[in-house]
Motif scaffolding. Structure first.
Motif, PDB file in Angstrom:
ATOM      1  N   SER A 135       0.758  -1.287  -0.005  1.00 25.13           N
ATOM      2  CA  SER A 135      -0.093  -0.004   0.467  1.00 25.13           C
ATOM      3  C   SER A 135       0.669   1.102  -0.261  1.00 25.13           C
ATOM      4  O   SER A 135       1.858   1.385   0.542  1.00 25.13           O
ATOM      5  CB  SER A 135      -0.535   0.160   0.993  1.00 25.13           C
ATOM      6  OG  SER A 135       0.282   0.491   2.193  1.00 25.13           O
ATOM      7  N   ALA A 136       0.399   2.051   0.181  1.00 27.97           N
ATOM      8  CA  ALA A 136       0.992   4.215  -0.573  1.00 27.97           C
ATOM      9  C   ALA A 136       1.790   3.599   1.236  1.00 27.97           C
ATOM     10  O   ALA A 136       2.183   4.234   1.380  1.00 27.97           O
ATOM     11  CB  ALA A 136      -0.350   4.903  -0.730  1.00 27.97           C
ATOM     12  N   GLY A 137       0.966   3.502   2.074  1.00 32.47           N
ATOM     13  CA  GLY A 137       1.538   3.910   4.079  1.00 32.47           C
ATOM     14  C   GLY A 137       3.013   2.993   4.050  1.00 32.47           C
ATOM     15  O   GLY A 137       3.067   3.802   4.648  1.00 32.47           O
ATOM     16  N   ILE A 138       3.679   1.728   3.194  1.00 33.38           N
ATOM     17  CA  ILE A 138       3.676   0.684   2.793  1.00 33.38           C
ATOM     18  C   ILE A 138       4.740   1.026   2.490  1.00 33.38           C
ATOM     19  O   ILE A 138       6.098   2.507   2.965  1.00 33.38           O
ATOM     20  CB  ILE A 138       3.629  -0.017   3.080  1.00 33.38           C
ATOM     21  CG1 ILE A 138       3.086  -1.207   3.997  1.00 33.38           C
ATOM     22  CG2 ILE A 138       5.447  -1.325   2.656  1.00 33.38           C
ATOM     23  CD1 ILE A 138       2.371  -3.311   3.089  1.00 33.38           C
ATOM     24  N   VAL A 139       5.006   2.603   1.302  1.00 37.41           N
ATOM     25  CA  VAL A 139       5.625   2.990   0.831  1.00 37.41           C
ATOM     26  C   VAL A 139       6.629   3.495   0.962  1.00 37.41           C
ATOM     27  O   VAL A 139       7.497   4.215   1.431  1.00 37.41           O
ATOM     28  CB  VAL A 139       5.275   2.885  -1.134  1.00 37.41           C
ATOM     29  CG1 VAL A 139       5.989   3.981  -1.577  1.00 37.41           C
ATOM     30  CG2 VAL A 139       4.837   1.994  -1.680  1.00 37.41           C
TER      31      VAL A 139
END
Length: 311
Positions: A135-139
């Motif tokens: 997800s964008a949060g992980i990136v």
């Protein structure tokens, strides 16, 4: 969730470019709101349409829109770069046309809950398929500063990539970055005053870059181009709409390579590689939106359509 209604870009140009036969088999690898697909299905009699989308929400909405043609349509939840497997699983050896619209559907961008938009506060997600792990949060919270800088520059053509990547890493040391508007504020804070006065939203390029990374969009395009051309029956056509220069370059180069055939050095007196052209190019230059379409749908501004035909 907002209603899944998407304005189809370069619709007539795609239909003309695919040269649809009433008895043909066609793949729409990026089904979206089924705007293109509904028009393809409408033109089929004994033919068949295979609609693929990685987004289950889009797939469900498309099923509703294609209800009148359900005897001619098969819908599959998958990534378009897996089209060869999808076609094989359906017991088909080849198809007569493939359409790929590589733009993010308007409902995905407009539905604030999915984290694609820099205008609405939402969890940092940006997954086209909510079953994917990345997800964008992980990136944003785990990728290295160097990698963040690279994707912002390469995928977003963001000239302030080093400053933004540095600001993200400083903030996440304090606490995880969890929402879209929190990320927007970090991006704004990293940019000089003159950049904030530009017409374009300051977070647009960064959000695009992160979305491309999350969904491996460029990798999917490369794999799809490698799979699509061998999948076509002789005379079958591949039509691809891109919205980003990096995607367009992949499509352009793949079609040009398939049209070239012989790869021997120019100094060779005769061909020894034996490679033959697989396709002929229908469009030497990409087709772009007309003035009328641009006025009706500003999101078509960066759209480029390229078409080739299997020999």
């Amino acid at each position: 969730m907002s209603e899944f209604h998407h304005i189809s870009v370069l619709l007539q140009e795609c239909l003309d470019g695919l040269a649809i036969r009433a008895d043909g088999v066609y793949v729409d690898g990026t089904l979206g709101g089924a705007g293109h697909s509904s028009q393809i299905a409408k033109r089929l009699t004994t033919g068949r349409l295979i609609g693929i989308d990685r987004d289950p929400i889009a797939l469900k909405a498309a099923g509703e829109r294609l209800k009148d043609y359900e005897e001619k349509v098969t819908l599959v939840h998958s990534n378009f770069c897996e089209m060869a497997r999808v076609v094989k699983d359906l017991g088909l050896a080849g198809v007569d046309g493939i359409l790929l619209d590589l733009g993010v559907s308007s409902p995905q961008l407009d539905d604030g809950t999915r984290g694609f938009s820099y205008m609405v506060d939402a969890p940092l997600d940006m997954r086209m398929n909510n079953e994917d792990a990345l997800s964008a949060g992980i990136v944003v919270n785990t990728w290295s500063q160097e990698e963040l800088k690279r994707i912002l520059f390469d995928y977003g053509e963001e000239r302030y990539a080093p400053r933004i990547a540095s600001a993200i890493c400083r903030r996440r040391e304090e606490h995880p970055i969890e929402t879209t508007l929190e990320l927007v504020e970090i991006i704004r804070s990293a940019m000089p005053p003159q950049a904030l006065r530009e017409k374009q939203h300051p977070a647009k390029r960064s959000f695009q870059a992160i979305r491309i990374a999350v969904n491996d969009e460029l990798g999917s395009v490369e794999k799809a181009m490698a799979e699509a051309i061998p999948l076509l029956n002789p005379g079958g056509r591949l039509a691809v709409i891109t919205f980003h220069s990096l995607e367009d370059r992949i499509v352009k180069n793949a079609m040009a390579e398939a049209a070239k055939g012989c790869t021997c050095p120019p100094s060779f007196p005769v061909c020894v590689c034996g490679k033959k052209p697989q396709v002929k190019l229908i469009t030497r230059k990409p087709i772009v939106a007309s003035d009328a379409e641009l006025e009706a749908n500003p999101r078509s501004r960066s759209a480029k359509l390229r078409i080739c035909e299997k020999l």
